[in-house]
Design a protein around this motif. Structure first.
Motif, PDB file in Angstrom:
ATOM      1  N   GLU A  67       0.835  -1.209   0.000  1.00  0.00           N
ATOM      2  CA  GLU A  67       0.000   0.000   0.000  1.00  0.00           C
ATOM      3  C   GLU A  67       0.871   1.261   0.000  1.00  0.00           C
ATOM      4  OE1 GLU A  67      -2.584   2.317   3.372  1.00  0.00           O
ATOM      5  OE2 GLU A  67      -2.903   0.156   3.211  1.00  0.00           O
ATOM      6  N   ILE A  68       1.891   1.281   0.835  1.00  0.00           N
ATOM      7  CA  ILE A  68       2.753   2.463   0.954  1.00  0.00           C
ATOM      8  C   ILE A  68       3.566   2.671  -0.318  1.00  0.00           C
ATOM      9  CG2 ILE A  68       4.672   3.482   2.244  1.00  0.00           C
ATOM     10  CD1 ILE A  68       3.622   1.826   4.687  1.00  0.00           C
ATOM     11  N   GLN A  70       2.842   2.074  -3.261  1.00  0.00           N
ATOM     12  CA  GLN A  70       2.038   2.537  -4.378  1.00  0.00           C
ATOM     13  C   GLN A  70       1.643   4.013  -4.262  1.00  0.00           C
ATOM     14  OE1 GLN A  70      -1.108  -0.099  -5.697  1.00  0.00           O
ATOM     15  NE2 GLN A  70      -0.045  -1.841  -4.784  1.00  0.00           N
ATOM     16  N   MET A  71       2.000   4.648  -3.153  1.00  0.00           N
ATOM     17  CA  MET A  71       1.677   6.059  -2.978  1.00  0.00           C
ATOM     18  C   MET A  71       2.622   6.925  -3.819  1.00  0.00           C
ATOM     19  SD  MET A  71      -0.911   6.027  -1.010  1.00  0.00           S
ATOM     20  CE  MET A  71      -1.118   7.715  -0.533  1.00  0.00           C
ATOM     21  N   SER A  72       2.226   8.174  -4.043  1.00  0.00           N
ATOM     22  CA  SER A  72       3.068   9.130  -4.771  1.00  0.00           C
ATOM     23  C   SER A  72       4.343   9.406  -3.997  1.00  0.00           C
ATOM     24  CB  SER A  72       2.320  10.457  -4.959  1.00  0.00           C
ATOM     25  OG  SER A  72       1.191  10.271  -5.759  1.00  0.00           O
ATOM     26  N   ARG A 108      -4.680   7.736   7.461  1.00  0.00           N
ATOM     27  CA  ARG A 108      -4.659   6.672   6.462  1.00  0.00           C
ATOM     28  C   ARG A 108      -6.053   6.429   5.882  1.00  0.00           C
ATOM     29  NH1 ARG A 108      -4.674   0.564   7.552  1.00  0.00           N
ATOM     30  NH2 ARG A 108      -4.208  -0.325   5.522  1.00  0.00           N
ATOM     31  N   ASP A 115      -1.282  11.101   1.188  1.00  0.00           N
ATOM     32  CA  ASP A 115      -1.167  11.239  -0.260  1.00  0.00           C
ATOM     33  C   ASP A 115       0.278  11.148  -0.746  1.00  0.00           C
ATOM     34  OD1 ASP A 115      -0.235  13.642   0.723  1.00  0.00           O
ATOM     35  OD2 ASP A 115      -1.875  14.835  -0.097  1.00  0.00           O
ATOM     36  N   ASN A 116       1.176  10.717   0.139  1.00  0.00           N
ATOM     37  CA  ASN A 116       2.575  10.597  -0.234  1.00  0.00           C
ATOM     38  C   ASN A 116       3.210   9.489   0.604  1.00  0.00           C
ATOM     39  OD1 ASN A 116       5.384  11.328  -0.941  1.00  0.00           O
ATOM     40  ND2 ASN A 116       4.428  13.215  -1.673  1.00  0.00           N
ATOM     41  N   VAL A 117       4.251   8.879   0.097  1.00  0.00           N
ATOM     42  CA  VAL A 117       4.933   7.791   0.806  1.00  0.00           C
ATOM     43  C   VAL A 117       5.343   8.216   2.204  1.00  0.00           C
ATOM     44  CG1 VAL A 117       6.989   6.326   0.824  1.00  0.00           C
ATOM     45  CG2 VAL A 117       5.767   6.705  -1.307  1.00  0.00           C
ATOM     46  N   TYR A 120       3.331   8.165   5.781  1.00  0.00           N
ATOM     47  CA  TYR A 120       3.186   6.977   6.626  1.00  0.00           C
ATOM     48  C   TYR A 120       4.223   6.916   7.748  1.00  0.00           C
ATOM     49  CZ  TYR A 120      -0.286   4.832   3.552  1.00  0.00           C
ATOM     50  OH  TYR A 120      -1.417   4.548   2.845  1.00  0.00           O
TER      51      TYR A 120
END
Length: 197
Positions: A67-68, A70-72, A108, A115-117, A120
């Motif tokens: 999941e992380i 795949q973030m921008s 989350r 909206d960004n890595v 997290y």
């Protein structure tokens, strides 16, 4: 036919078999061997839940890491006016450069969402929840935490340094109900000229 003198009996054939002593020794050896085998089965049965908990912890860590990843990964927060432009550092952002950890009130699962890595960084769950923040009952005894840090990556031919800001190391740690921890690492890189991936 010859006859035996009176008072003599016919010799009996020699019987082959186990004596009482041999039988007792055999039973003692067999019981010692069975005790050893049973001990192995008992230990295997007592720890049979451990592999299940480890597999579940691995599944949780893989899902969260996926999941992380795949973030921008951008220099500017997606809400910054320059986010869509090709900027080469946080200095190119109009007003919202990305920083480690979520921006104001981002979470989350709720709005505004991560909206960004690097949003997290510092994220933790005590009892696993899905992306909609719905608790997963079967995983209520598990805990997960995330750390996102700048990292070095490369070799002698091509090196990306932590100072470049172009490499992030994502570390997901999951603790199962039995107290064992499992850690997975992943890397997210930016490439020139734009770090947006």
């Amino acid at each position: 036919m010859s006859s035996l003198p009176s008072g003599h009996v016919h010799p009996r054939p020699i019987q082959r078999g186990l004596s009482l002593i041999e039988l007792v020794v055999f039973m003692v050896v067999l019981s010692a061997a069975l005790a050893g085998v049973l001990r192995v089965f008992i230990q295997a049965g007592a720890h049979s839940a451990d592999p299940l908990q480890r597999r579940q912890a691995l599944a949780v860590a893989e899902a969260l890491l996926d999941e992380i990843e795949q973030m921008s990964f951008t220099w500017c927060d997606p809400d910054d006016p320059n986010a869509a432009l090709t900027v080469t550092s946080a200095a190119g952002c109009a007003s919202l450069p990305e920083a480690m950890g979520p921006e104001s009130n981002e979470t989350r699962a709720a709005t505004p969402q991560f909206d960004n890595v690097n949003d997290y960084h510092g994220y933790a769950e005590n009892g696993i929840v899905d992306i909609t923040n719905t608790p997963i009952t079967a995983l209520s005894g598990y805990r997960a935490s995330v750390a996102v840090t700048a990292a070095d990556l490369g070799n002698s031919y091509y090196q990306l340094t932590a100072a470049s800001g172009a490499v992030l190391r994502i570390t997901v740690t999951v603790t199962s109900p039995d107290g064992n921890t499992l850690t997975l690492d992943g890397y997210r890189t930016a490439h020139a000229p734009s770090p947006a991936i």
